[in-house]
Design a protein around this motif. Structure first.
Motif, mmCIF file in Angstrom:
data_model
loop_
_atom_site.group_PDB
_atom_site.id
_atom_site.type_symbol
_atom_site.label_atom_id
_atom_site.label_comp_id
_atom_site.label_asym_id
_atom_site.label_seq_id
_atom_site.Cartn_x
_atom_site.Cartn_y
_atom_site.Cartn_z
ATOM 1 N N UNK A 63 10.381 -9.978 4.660
ATOM 2 C CA UNK A 63 9.119 -10.122 3.931
ATOM 3 C C UNK A 63 8.487 -11.492 4.175
ATOM 4 N N UNK A 64 9.302 -12.539 4.188
ATOM 5 C CA UNK A 64 8.799 -13.905 4.399
ATOM 6 C C UNK A 64 8.092 -14.036 5.749
ATOM 7 N N UNK A 65 8.749 -13.620 6.812
ATOM 8 C CA UNK A 65 8.157 -13.771 8.140
ATOM 9 C C UNK A 65 7.018 -12.780 8.372
ATOM 10 N N UNK A 66 7.039 -11.636 7.704
ATOM 11 C CA UNK A 66 5.900 -10.704 7.800
ATOM 12 C C UNK A 66 4.653 -11.359 7.229
ATOM 13 N N UNK A 67 4.787 -12.022 6.070
ATOM 14 C CA UNK A 67 3.635 -12.721 5.491
ATOM 15 C C UNK A 67 3.184 -13.867 6.389
ATOM 16 N N UNK A 68 4.134 -14.613 6.928
ATOM 17 C CA UNK A 68 3.804 -15.757 7.787
ATOM 18 C C UNK A 68 3.051 -15.337 9.043
ATOM 19 N N UNK A 69 3.446 -14.227 9.644
ATOM 20 C CA UNK A 69 2.869 -13.806 10.924
ATOM 21 C C UNK A 69 1.805 -12.718 10.800
ATOM 22 N N UNK A 70 1.503 -12.289 9.582
ATOM 23 C CA UNK A 70 0.533 -11.203 9.373
ATOM 24 C C UNK A 70 -0.824 -11.456 10.028
ATOM 25 N N UNK A 71 -1.396 -12.652 9.940
ATOM 26 C CA UNK A 71 -2.711 -12.837 10.570
ATOM 27 C C UNK A 71 -2.704 -12.548 12.071
ATOM 28 N N UNK A 72 -1.624 -12.887 12.744
ATOM 29 C CA UNK A 72 -1.560 -12.663 14.187
ATOM 30 C C UNK A 72 -1.269 -11.203 14.522
ATOM 31 N N UNK A 73 -0.249 -10.608 13.860
ATOM 32 C CA UNK A 73 0.073 -9.237 14.245
ATOM 33 C C UNK A 73 -0.964 -8.239 13.759
ATOM 34 N N UNK A 74 -1.757 -8.587 12.753
ATOM 35 C CA UNK A 74 -2.823 -7.689 12.297
ATOM 36 C C UNK A 74 -3.851 -7.453 13.402
ATOM 37 N N UNK A 75 -4.040 -8.441 14.278
ATOM 38 C CA UNK A 75 -4.982 -8.322 15.398
ATOM 39 C C UNK A 75 -4.450 -7.401 16.496
ATOM 40 N N UNK A 76 -3.113 -7.279 16.604
ATOM 41 C CA UNK A 76 -2.497 -6.597 17.730
ATOM 42 C C UNK A 76 -1.827 -5.273 17.398
ATOM 43 N N UNK A 77 -1.436 -5.077 16.157
ATOM 44 C CA UNK A 77 -0.608 -3.932 15.772
ATOM 45 C C UNK A 77 -1.360 -2.613 15.872
ATOM 46 N N UNK A 78 -0.637 -1.586 16.295
ATOM 47 C CA UNK A 78 -1.181 -0.230 16.258
ATOM 48 C C UNK A 78 -0.748 0.467 14.975
ATOM 49 N N UNK A 79 0.319 -0.029 14.329
ATOM 50 C CA UNK A 79 0.806 0.524 13.071
ATOM 51 C C UNK A 79 1.693 -0.518 12.402
ATOM 52 N N UNK A 80 1.607 -0.622 11.078
ATOM 53 C CA UNK A 80 2.496 -1.500 10.313
ATOM 54 C C UNK A 80 3.155 -0.651 9.236
ATOM 55 N N UNK A 81 4.478 -0.607 9.256
ATOM 56 C CA UNK A 81 5.268 0.132 8.271
ATOM 57 C C UNK A 81 5.862 -0.903 7.331
ATOM 58 N N UNK A 82 5.348 -0.967 6.099
ATOM 59 C CA UNK A 82 5.705 -2.016 5.148
ATOM 60 C C UNK A 82 6.525 -1.426 4.009
ATOM 61 N N UNK A 83 7.756 -1.905 3.854
ATOM 62 C CA UNK A 83 8.630 -1.469 2.769
ATOM 63 C C UNK A 83 8.963 -2.623 1.832
ATOM 64 N N UNK A 84 8.122 -3.650 1.773
ATOM 65 C CA UNK A 84 8.425 -4.811 0.935
ATOM 66 C C UNK A 84 8.468 -4.462 -0.548
ATOM 67 N N UNK A 85 7.829 -3.347 -0.957
ATOM 68 C CA UNK A 85 7.903 -2.948 -2.361
ATOM 69 C C UNK A 85 9.333 -2.615 -2.777
ATOM 70 N N UNK A 86 10.203 -2.292 -1.813
ATOM 71 C CA UNK A 86 11.621 -2.042 -2.106
ATOM 72 C C UNK A 86 12.319 -3.282 -2.630
#
Length: 99
Positions: A63-86
């Motif tokens: 979760x920590x690194x997903x938040x840190x890198x979200x701005x960059x991977x949001x530009x490139x990702x074709x899909x993001x599967x997020x289970x941080x609510x777990x």
């Protein structure tokens, strides 16, 4: 004609004319398989809660690194599967916790 080769190594040059390419083997754009304790963050090795599917592969993040890198991977990702609510359910956060 079918060419067989290990996914970890490129095929012979003549095989490239007839195959989709060794680098793209097994990649899908909408994988939603649940992440398990065996899935580890590609940055730090902690349990992964986010799978980022890119045009050429995927990355797993805690979760920590997903938040840190979200701005960059949001530009490139074709899909993001997020289970941080777990994290809230698995680690006993109270029902009144702010999101």
């Amino acid at each position: 004609m079918t060419f067989a080769y290990a996914h970890s190594e490129p095929p012979a040059p003549e095989a490239l004319e007839h195959s989709p390419g060794w680098f793209y083997g097994g990649v899908t754009g909408t994988t939603t398989e649940p992440l398990t304790a065996a899935d580890r963050c590609d940055r730090c090795g902690a349990q992964a809660y986010v799978r980022v599917v890119l045009p050429v592969g995927e990355l797993l993040f805690c979760a920590h690194h997903a938040r840190e890198h979200a701005p960059k991977f949001a530009e490139l990702a074709t899909h993001v599967h997020d289970e941080t609510d777990r994290l809230l359910a698995e680690h006993g956060a109270g029902a009144g916790a702010a999101h």
